[in-house]
Design an enzyme around this catalytic site. Structure first.
Site, mmCIF file in Angstrom:
data_model
loop_
_atom_site.group_PDB
_atom_site.id
_atom_site.type_symbol
_atom_site.label_atom_id
_atom_site.label_comp_id
_atom_site.label_asym_id
_atom_site.label_seq_id
_atom_site.Cartn_x
_atom_site.Cartn_y
_atom_site.Cartn_z
ATOM 1 N N SER A 21 -0.419 -6.886 -1.679
ATOM 2 C CA SER A 21 1.180 -6.538 -1.419
ATOM 3 C C SER A 21 1.988 -7.766 -2.466
ATOM 4 O O SER A 21 1.503 -8.652 -3.175
ATOM 5 C CB SER A 21 1.457 -7.460 -0.149
ATOM 6 O OG SER A 21 2.733 -7.623 0.270
ATOM 7 N N TYR B 221 -1.017 -14.737 6.517
ATOM 8 C CA TYR B 221 -1.183 -13.178 6.010
ATOM 9 C C TYR B 221 -0.863 -13.019 4.228
ATOM 10 O O TYR B 221 -1.727 -12.529 3.791
ATOM 11 C CB TYR B 221 0.039 -12.209 6.501
ATOM 12 C CG TYR B 221 0.328 -10.979 5.900
ATOM 13 C CD1 TYR B 221 -0.720 -9.771 6.200
ATOM 14 C CD2 TYR B 221 0.934 -10.578 4.996
ATOM 15 C CE1 TYR B 221 -0.551 -8.774 5.627
ATOM 16 C CE2 TYR B 221 1.360 -9.383 4.522
ATOM 17 C CZ TYR B 221 0.502 -8.316 4.720
ATOM 18 O OH TYR B 221 0.545 -7.210 3.902
HETATM 19 P P1 NAD Z 1 -0.792 -0.065 9.765
HETATM 20 O O1 NAD Z 1 -0.502 -0.844 10.712
HETATM 21 O O2 NAD Z 1 -0.541 1.434 9.653
HETATM 22 O O3 NAD Z 1 -1.899 -0.390 9.300
HETATM 23 C C1 NAD Z 1 -3.088 -1.406 9.319
HETATM 24 C C2 NAD Z 1 -4.331 -0.974 9.913
HETATM 25 O O4 NAD Z 1 -5.381 -2.124 9.939
HETATM 26 C C3 NAD Z 1 -4.070 -0.601 11.536
HETATM 27 O O5 NAD Z 1 -4.000 0.655 11.520
HETATM 28 C C4 NAD Z 1 -5.373 -0.889 12.025
HETATM 29 O O6 NAD Z 1 -6.340 0.422 11.913
HETATM 30 C C5 NAD Z 1 -5.923 -1.747 11.027
HETATM 31 N N1 NAD Z 1 -6.689 -2.884 11.499
HETATM 32 C C6 NAD Z 1 -6.027 -4.065 11.738
HETATM 33 N N2 NAD Z 1 -6.919 -5.002 12.487
HETATM 34 C C7 NAD Z 1 -8.205 -4.332 12.494
HETATM 35 C C8 NAD Z 1 -9.363 -4.736 12.849
HETATM 36 N N3 NAD Z 1 -9.593 -5.966 13.434
HETATM 37 N N4 NAD Z 1 -10.446 -3.887 12.771
HETATM 38 C C9 NAD Z 1 -10.224 -2.529 12.221
HETATM 39 N N5 NAD Z 1 -8.965 -2.202 11.871
HETATM 40 C C10 NAD Z 1 -8.261 -2.989 11.842
HETATM 41 O O7 NAD Z 1 0.266 -0.927 8.555
HETATM 42 P P2 NAD Z 1 0.333 -0.630 6.966
HETATM 43 O O8 NAD Z 1 1.553 -1.366 6.616
HETATM 44 O O9 NAD Z 1 0.070 0.686 6.479
HETATM 45 O O10 NAD Z 1 -0.858 -1.694 6.416
HETATM 46 C C11 NAD Z 1 -1.833 -1.033 5.616
HETATM 47 C C12 NAD Z 1 -1.989 -1.996 4.258
HETATM 48 O O11 NAD Z 1 -0.755 -2.219 3.617
HETATM 49 C C13 NAD Z 1 -2.195 -3.620 4.642
HETATM 50 O O12 NAD Z 1 -3.273 -4.090 4.066
HETATM 51 C C14 NAD Z 1 -1.059 -4.349 4.512
HETATM 52 O O13 NAD Z 1 -1.368 -5.491 4.265
HETATM 53 C C15 NAD Z 1 -0.426 -3.553 3.382
HETATM 54 N N6 NAD Z 1 1.021 -4.086 2.930
HETATM 55 C C16 NAD Z 1 1.814 -3.466 3.962
HETATM 56 C C17 NAD Z 1 3.190 -3.528 3.655
HETATM 57 C C18 NAD Z 1 4.299 -2.963 4.653
HETATM 58 O O14 NAD Z 1 5.597 -3.734 4.465
HETATM 59 N N7 NAD Z 1 3.951 -2.460 5.539
HETATM 60 C C19 NAD Z 1 3.606 -4.361 2.642
HETATM 61 C C20 NAD Z 1 2.468 -4.882 1.769
HETATM 62 C C21 NAD Z 1 1.241 -4.753 2.008
#
Ligand code: NAD
Ligand code: MG
Length: 325
Positions: free
Chosen positions: A216, A229
Site C-alpha cells: 500500500s 495496518y
Molecule cells: P476487500 O475487503 O475487498 O478485500 C480484503 C479481503 O481480505 C476480504 O475480501 C476478505 O476475503 C479477506 N480477509 C480479511 N480477513 C481475512 C481472514 N481472517 N481470513 C481470510 N480472508 C480474510 O478490500 P481491498 O481493499 O480490495 O483489499 C485488498 C488488499 O488491498 C489488501 O491487502 C489491502 O491492504 C490492500 N489495499 C487496499 C487499499 C484500499 O484503499 N482499498 C489501499 C491500499 C492497499
C-alpha cells in the site's frame, strides 16, 4: 455528474446467467478523459455507509467496478494456476477476473461470511471456461493456510501464482484504542498469513512461478488512525524484496502491488471513519478513489512470464500519490 448519478453508479448491476454484469454508465456531459470508464468513475462525496466486517462488494453504494464487463485478456497467463486470497471482492476480485480472462485457472480464498461475493466471482471465472475453485476459511490459522495451499494445488493441478491479497484494516483514533486482540488479528491476517502461505507455496512451486503481494502507499506514508495496518503494509513490502532475493536462484519471482485509495468493502466495514469515507480519494491528485478494475492489470503484469526480469518490484496505482518505495 450529479450526486444522484454517483450514488447509482454501477448499482444497475444485473445478474445475467449467474454473472455479475456491472456496466459503468457514462455520465452525460462528463468531460472527455483517457478512457470512457475513467470518465464515469465516481468522485467524492460518497454516501456514508457501514457494513459489519468484512463487508460485501455487492452491498456497496456505489457498487465497485471490478472489470466485470470491461477487462479484456490476451492470453498473458495462459495455462497458469493461481491462488488469490481475498479473491471475493475489491482488488482481489479484479485480479481474479483478469487472471481468468488472461487464461489462468483460479482458486479464491475468502471468509465464510463473504460467500455471496465469492459466488459471483466463481461464476465469472467459469464464464471464461476456466477452472474455478472456492476455498473459504480464516487465514489467521496456520493449519488452514497450509491446507489452503495444498487444496488449491490439488484442485487446480499445480500452483504457479500465489497472490497474497487478503488484509484486515480497522480504524482506531489512537494507540490506546488498539487492543492486543486487535493488533493480533491485524498481524495474523496481514503478516503471518502471507508468511505461512508463501512457505507452503514455495515448497511446491517450480521455476517460472510468481508470488504477488499486496502492499500500500501506507507502507511509506502511514495515516495516523490505522497504525497497526500501515505497519503490516511496510512489512509486506520488505518481505517482497527479501524473498525476491532468496528465491531468485529457484527461478521464482516475487513482486508487490501498492494501491493508493481504492473503493472496496475494506473501507466501508471499519477501515475508514465516516468522514474519510465521504471524502474518500479526494486528496489524491486524481481527486477520486481508484476502482478495482483500474489495478487488475498490475497484478497481471506482476505475474506475467514475459516480465521475467521483474522481481522484487513494486507496481503502483496511487492516483498520483507517492510510491512507497
Ligand atoms: P476487500 O475487503 O475487498 O478485500 C480484503 C479481503 O481480505 C476480504 O475480501 C476478505 O476475503 C479477506 N480477509 C480479511 N480477513 C481475512 C481472514 N481472517 N481470513 C481470510 N480472508 C480474510 O478490500 P481491498 O481493499 O480490495 O483489499 C485488498 C488488499 O488491498 C489488501 O491487502 C489491502 O491492504 C490492500 N489495499 C487496499 C487499499 C484500499 O484503499 N482499498 C489501499 C491500499 C492497499
Ligand atoms: Mg470481501
Amino acid at each position: 455528474m450529479t450526486d444522484t448519478d454517483r450514488r447509482t453508479f454501477v448499482t444497475g448491476a444485473a445478474l445475467a446467467a449467474g454473472v455479475a454484469a456491472a456496466a459503468p454508465a457514462i455520465a452525460q456531459g462528463a468531460k472527455p478523459a483517457t478512457t470512457p470508464q475513467a470518465a464515469a468513475y465516481p468522485k467524492p462525496p460518497f454516501p456514508v455507509q457501514r457494513q459489519p466486517w468484512p463487508g460485501l462488494a455487492s452491498k456497496m453504494n456505489p457498487r465497485p467496478d471490478h472489470g466485470e464487463t470491461s477487462y479484456k485478456g490476451s492470453g498473458r497467463l495462459a495455462g497458469k494456476k493461481a491462488l488469490i486470497t481475498g479473491g471475493d471482492s475489491g482488488i482481489g476480485r479484479a485480479a481474479a477476473i483478469a487472471y481468468a480472462r488472461e487464461g489462468a485457472d483460479v482458486a479464491i480464498n475468502y471468509l465464510p461470511a463473504e460467500e455471496p461475493d465469492a459466488r459471483e466471482v466463481i461464476a465469472l471465472i467459469k464464464a471464461e471456461g476456466r477452472n474455478a475453485v472456492a476455498i473459504p476459511g480464516d487465514l489467521r490459522d496456520e493449519a488452514f493456510c497450509r491446507k489452503l495451499v495444498e487444496q488449491a494445488a490439488a484442485k487446480l493441478g499445480g500452483l504457479d501464482i500465489l497472490v497474497n491479497n487478503a488484509a484486515r484494516q480497522q480504524t482506531r483514533p489512537t494507540i490506546a484504542d488498539i487492543s492486543s486482540e486487535d493488533f493480533d488479528a491485524t498481524m495474523k491476517t496481514n503478516v503471518y498469513a502471507p508468511f505461512w502461505l508463501t512457505k507452503a507455496a514455495v515448497a511446491r512451486m517450480g521455476p517460472g512461478s510468481v508470488i504477488v503481494n499486496t502492499s500500500s502507499e501506507q507502507a511509506g506514508d502511514p495515516s495516523k488512525d490505522i497504525i497497526d495496518y500501515a505497519m503490516t503494509r511496510a512489512a509486506v513490502l520488505n518481505f517482497t524484496k527479501g524473498m525476491a532475493k532468496q528465491l531468485a536462484e529457484k527461478g521464482i519471482r516475487v513482486n508487490a502491488v501498492a494501491p493508493g485509495p481504492f473503493w472496496t468493502p475494506l473501507q466501508v466495514s471499519g477501515g475508514a471513519t465516516p468522514e474519510k469515507q465521504k471524502s474518500f480519494g479526494e486528496s489524491s491528485p486524481l481527486g477520486r478513489p481508484g476502482q478495482p478494475a483500474e489495478i487488475a492489470g498490475l497484478y497481471v503484469a506482476a505475474a506475467d512470464p514475459a516480465l521475467s526480469f521483474s522481481t522484487g518490484q513494486i507496481f503502483g496505482a496511487t492516483g498520483g500519490g507517492g510510491q512507497p518505495a
